[in-house]
Design an enzyme around this catalytic site. Structure first.
Site, PDB file in Angstrom:
ATOM      1  N   CYS A 137      45.730  24.243  30.202  1.00 44.91           N
ATOM      2  CA  CYS A 137      45.588  23.493  28.960  1.00 44.91           C
ATOM      3  C   CYS A 137      46.147  22.089  29.150  1.00 44.91           C
ATOM      4  O   CYS A 137      47.316  21.920  29.489  1.00 44.91           O
ATOM      5  CB  CYS A 137      46.318  24.161  27.800  1.00 44.91           C
ATOM      6  SG  CYS A 137      46.115  23.203  26.280  1.00 44.91           S
ATOM      7  N   GLY A 148      43.527  30.827  22.700  1.00 42.93           N
ATOM      8  CA  GLY A 148      44.716  31.143  23.481  1.00 42.93           C
ATOM      9  C   GLY A 148      45.927  31.534  22.637  1.00 42.93           C
ATOM     10  O   GLY A 148      46.229  30.864  21.645  1.00 42.93           O
ATOM     11  N   GLY A 192      30.277  22.102  28.738  1.00 38.60           N
ATOM     12  CA  GLY A 192      29.116  21.375  28.237  1.00 38.60           C
ATOM     13  C   GLY A 192      27.830  22.154  28.123  1.00 38.60           C
ATOM     14  O   GLY A 192      26.767  21.566  27.921  1.00 38.60           O
TER      15      GLY A 192
END
Ligand SMILES: Cc1cc2nc3c(=O)[nH]c(=O)nc-3n(C[C@H](O)[C@H](O)[C@H](O)COP(=O)(O)OP(=O)(O)OC[C@H]3O[C@@H](n4cnc5c(N)ncnc54)[C@H](O)[C@@H]3O)c2cc1C
Ligand SMILES: Cc1cc2nc3c(=O)[nH]c(=O)nc-3n(C[C@H](O)[C@H](O)[C@H](O)COP(=O)(O)OP(=O)(O)OC[C@H]3O[C@@H](n4cnc5c(N)ncnc54)[C@H](O)[C@@H]3O)c2cc1C
Ligand SMILES: Cc1cc2nc3c(=O)[nH]c(=O)nc-3n(C[C@H](O)[C@H](O)[C@H](O)COP(=O)(O)O)c2cc1C
Ligand SMILES: Cc1cc2nc3c(=O)[nH]c(=O)nc-3n(C[C@H](O)[C@H](O)[C@H](O)COP(=O)(O)O)c2cc1C
Ligand code: FES
Ligand code: FES
Lengths: 315, 288, 315, 288
Positions: A129, A45, A243
């Protein structure tokens, strides 16, 4: 056999991308794997100005995952363009640039400046975030603000816009719909989940930032459920992540409704993961006699998959 | 922020001047490495030797490998270890068992496999034949990072080794066999002088400092003390820093340390710009 | 050495309890461990009438955790009192009864009926079961409804009330405060997290209920952060839970601000966990020279713990 | 809902009448069990023998142990296995490697340890010397659950064993050694008759049914077919059901199966009220 998918106007040669912040600016991995085999490269980012990030410790390992509080350290738009764009620009696969800001205007400004670059694949709006106080999470947990950010970026660029949603909500549906309504071409689901760890020896939070974002295999079942729900609530495509570490994980996300997937934390410990998943998808499609990976998107929904009897072994 | 200049294709850069390191360094590879031997040294310390033909021949002193300990299923991250010795297509590590990763590693047997990512990081500058006399300073497993430097150095020097007790003094004989003089200190006095490793170093520098260069690896307080001694005597010093790591290859930004810049300081990556830094670059104050 | 703690008027001999739904009605574990060593026994959630629960599969193992969708199968208040209360009543340690309903009135009715039993330790209001459509989660994700449920139960009983909060919210703070304001004596944090898994062979969700609740070590960092935040927002005590499997885990929760902890999923694979943690806490306190376990509650907050230098090894 | 009646202290109840099972059964223990042997039988099947002095002597035929495979760090749940054989303070399992748990188990070596919870569940009713002649029906690892029954049965009978291919036919010789007659079928005809195991059973029952009792363990479709045959011939049948389990001791309610009641059906626990049920009790329709 077709592996290509479309993410809101952006054509990906295959559905396997990488997650922002886990793949640097691509160049770091270039020695370990052929970036041109990926579905897309997604960079860390960036905001308008350089960002120093949080103090250390910034990362702690937990059971089947890790918590990070990097604080979006980065070179800013100019630094990015100067240091990394010439390399990224020459790749054959699209680059998706993850952006953020501390105000609606800043998001739009970054979008506008990147719109001027030639060859950008898409912008991914990080409104989720967990490690940034102003900006980041606040935009991702308020549907009205989310709508403003997306709309402002929409006005600032014709590049495909992907909105990266926060998992930290009661229901993902209103956020997914707000992003769609405001003109987002696609969704990324999910960012890391707010979490923390305490060091019982020092009796202090491990991370200098106290809390951070949980990522890795431990969050996969949460991410999968959010993708499943969002896929039924919007028409725009979804990039699923959280994941993913093998082909079966990627298939779960695609079957739940994701058009593409992203490998994140697994890049840290197993850099070949994304390429292995691409090979695994091919093998799965061969075994299952599938001509097009898109046949699998959302197939786990009632009436869309196969009957439970017709089981076969997967790779 | 990470330092720029690097859109070009990645290239070899270990040992390159520190002024403008590109974000990517020595070409690293990921390789499955079979364990040849994995045996206890003293106390909690083990020596591990693996076959890693794509990595071993290219390792520079002070570089490290990032090791995936495959039986450790619920702990995901690789563990960083300095390369201790290199012989043909094999390399050795000298490690201390301190937690679940190193303990699982200690249970592994010859024939079993690890995944290695390496060689990683910027190592030590190998002394020139006509350069300064190297003084190596090691605490505990810090010895591991310094042995290759001693071996490759055309100029012999002194090694200062410290530890809590006798069991923490590693590879003393090996350094002597290379023809280096070794000064041992232990905090409990069970071997060598009683005290901390920087005491004999201080004495040595008081006796004779000019023309010496310090190379150190060990706990942070020791590194800071070495840095202070270097500053007092106006000597150069290269310090190998220890930071928790995620990726080991420069992308996660977990391992940063504050490094001085013209305007102040910025975070640089221990795994990429380090682990070895010139002591004058480190902005210790910012790390507090 | 004192291990006793108070949970809103209820005295626990030590801070280690078990999580509802993972310990049956106590009696099942009586052969494996001495229940009278626990801080409290917490039973599976019951509502007014018997509940059949969801079809199978009801449970699936995932990385470092499991997802369950039991659907609160249970004998109802009468069945519970008839079948299990005589056994539980004779225990020396308190029994906490986990209750739920599909309406505010039903919660209150169950509370009233259990208030009439003699010897109940406390009621735990489950307003956060992810596997029940009406009832369960809806009360835990709407602060106004939550307040009504707690207030109605408060009016129905003088037993200590523990409200078990849902993790599936943007911030736990308003929920923790709503429960406190409505008269809850304590909080339990957290219930399992909404999640799912797909079987890529059958191309169907694994669970008959499609989604379920994620529990086990994988959720610990999320639970810990919620306890940390809630502990700073309310004055009532917190029972922390989510993935606790050893002494260090329990200490993390206590240091984050929990007054007691509960062992859940670990009971399934390691039934001695709770007793081992009690022994571990004693050992830790001996080593650390602590006379009272309450000295550790919330000690990880700035200014409350020790300086990072003074580290020692823990069990 | 689980059936009531059980606030009293838990007590021994394996083999107790099925009419009012208390929620808690045969006193179970958790015990660390050392591996004595762990060797391949045929194909994907392994035989594991462990020392479990607190469990082995108390096992009834059809009961199971819930095994924690300690190297499986990121997969938490125990795995259920029928007790195959018992000898003194040791017990054996016969298992098929099908997933991560059984594969990790197959890699374990003598001397390593497992955690066992057992004996668990309600097993088979051991035939009486003057009772019905037992006909055992097994598919694949279903054999494991039936061997102890054959061994403990004072009345010998027939064993019908089926599998896909020769490698799936287990312990044929052992059953013969007990003096039982064994009828083998394989789907590919590589051993015994070609076909499914219920075919020779059907033929046998057509020849002579009265005075027989069926005991079966294997895949659900096989169990249902056995149930249908029992119904057709008016015979009793005990079926051992296979359900995924959480706790194995009756608290998680993951393993339930629909069991008929006066008013309809209710869920009962495979781990506690089962795994062996009278076929007439099972409400198959409700499970669909
Ligand atoms: C560049 C470098 C070189 C190193 N060389 C050596 C060496 O030659 N020999 C040796 O014994 N050790 C060395 N270390 C330290 C070694 O990496 C740690 O001891 C090891 O990671 C501990 O892992 P664990 O699972 O046993 O401990 P745990 O405490 O269970 O590990 C938990 C996490 O913390 C990290 N961690 C814990 N301690 C350290 C540490 N001191 N430094 C970095 N990360 C840590 C682990 O990698 C892991 O991610 C080096 C570290 C660095 C950064
Ligand atoms: C009462 C009972 C007795 C059994 N006896 C035997 C035996 O004697 N020999 C033998 O080989 N197998 C037996 N099984 C099946 C055995 O439990 C599974 O094969 C085993 O759990 C698979 O574990 P895995 O990790 O290899 O498979 P995975 O598929 O990786 O397991 C994932 C999860 O599903 C569960 N699971 C998968 N398959 C089954 C299954 N068929 N039954 C129950 N749970 C399952 C596992 O326990 C685990 O929780 C028995 C099952 C039950 C219920
Ligand atoms: C170290 C680290 C840094 C990250 N940085 C960013 C970022 O800059 N922007 C962003 O949108 N997501 C960031 N993420 C979130 C990931 O892109 C991803 O959404 C999340 O980690 C879940 O995927 P995973 O479990 O596969 O890692 C970061 C994650 C990690 C672990
Ligand atoms: C199988 C199962 C059943 C549960 N049933 C209940 C319940 O009846 N009532 C309740 O409040 N919580 C219930 N829970 C949630 C647990 O009490 C606990 O909050 C959660 O599992 C997190 O803790 P853990 O990770 O230690 O398991 C259940 C959890 C599991 C795994
Ligand atoms: S360890 Fe990831 S950037 Fe250094
Ligand atoms: S496995 Fe938990 S109740 Fe049967």
């Amino acid at each position: 056999m077709n592996l290509a998918v479309q993410i809101g106007g952006l054509a990906l040669p295959n559905p396997v991308t990488v997650a922002s912040g886990t793949f640097g600016y691509g160049v770091e991995y270039a020695q370990l794997l052929d970036l041109n085999q990926l579905g897309a490269v997604v960079v860390k980012g960036i905001r308008r100005d350089p960002v120093r990030g949080n103090p250390t410790p910034r990362l702690v390992e937990v059971t089947s995952g890790l918590i990070n509080a990097i604080g979006l350290q980065g070179p800013g738009v100019d630094g990015f363009i100067r240091s990394y764009w010439p390399f990224l620009q020459q790749l054959k696969v699209p680059t998706i640039i993850n952006i953020w800001g501390t105000s609606v205007e800043e998001y739009a400004e970054v979008a506008r400046r990147l719109d001027a670059l030639s060859g950008v694949g898409a912008l991914e709006l990080n409104v989720s975030c967990p490690n940034i106080k102003e900006g980041g999470a606040q935009f991702g947990t308020d549907p009205a603000l989310l709508r403003q950010v997306v709309a402002a970026c929409r006005a600032a660029t014709r590049l495909p816009l992907i909105t990266k949603l926060s998992p930290n909500v009661v229901s993902i549906v209103p956020y997914a719909q707000a992003a769609e309504a405001a003109g987002s071409d696609a969704l990324s689901i999910m960012n890391s989940y707010p979490a923390m760890a305490i060091d019982v020896e020092t009796r202090r939070p491990v991370l200098a930032n106290v809390t951070g974002g949980l990522s890795g295999p431990c969050i996969k079942p949460i991410a999968l459920k959010l993708v499943w729900e969002a896929a039924q609530a919007v028409r725009i495509p979804i990039i699923g992540m959280g994941g993913i570490q093998n082909t079966a994980d990627a298939l779960e996300f695609i079957m739940a409704g994701a058009t593409a997937v992203a490998v994140g934390t697994a890049n840290f410990y197993a850099p070949q993961t994304a390429l292995q998943i691409i090979a695994g998808l091919r093998q799965f499609m061969r075994q299952e006699n599938l001509a097009d990976v898109r046949q699998l998107i959302g197939c786990a929904r009632a009436g869309k998959g196969r009957a439970p009897e017709a089981t076969v072994r997967h790779p | 922020m990470t330092r720029g200049g690097a859109a070009r294709a990645p290239k070899q850069c270990a040992g390159q001047a520190r002024t403008a390191p590109p974000p990517v360094c020595a070409p690293m590879v990921e390789q499955t490495a079979q364990i040849i031997a994995n045996e206890r040294d003293t106390g909690p310390y083990f020596r591990l030797r693996v076959r890693a033909p794509l990595i071993a021949p290219r390792v520079q002193p002070g570089q490290f490998v990032h090791v995936r300990i495959l039986p450790l299923k619920h702990a995901l991250l690789r563990r960083p270890f300095s390369v201790f010795q290199v012989a043909g297509d094999t390399l050795s590590l000298l490690y201390k068992t301190i937690g679940q990763g190193t303990e699982a590693l200690a249970r592994m047997r010859p024939g079993e496999e690890l995944s290695l990512l390496g060689p990683l990081g910027h190592g030590f500058t190998v002394p020139r034949p006509d350069g300064e006399i190297p003084l190596l300073v090691a605490g505990g497993y810090g010895m591991a990072a310094l042995y290759l430097l001693a071996q490759r150095s055309p100029r012999k020097g002194l090694v200062f080794v410290g530890g809590r007790q006798r069991a923490d003094i590693l590879c003393e004989a090996e350094f002597r066999a290379l023809g280096w003089e070794v000064r041992v200190t232990t905090e409990d006095g069970s071997h060598g002088e009683k005290g901390v490793v920087t005491e004999p170093l201080r004495a040595e520098l008081q006796r004779r400092a000019p023309g010496r260069k310090l190379f150190a690896c060990g706990p942070t307080p020791m590194l800071r003390a070495v840095g202070r001694l270097a500053a007092e005597h106006g000597l150069p010093a290269e310090l190998s820093l220890d930071q928790h790591m995620g990726c080991g290859i420069g992308v996660c930004l977990a391992c940063v340390v504050p490094i001085k810049t013209a305007g102040g300081w910025e975070y640089q990556r221990t795994c990429t710009e380090g682990p070895v830094f010139d002591f004058r670059q480190i902005a210790w104050e910012a790390a507090e």
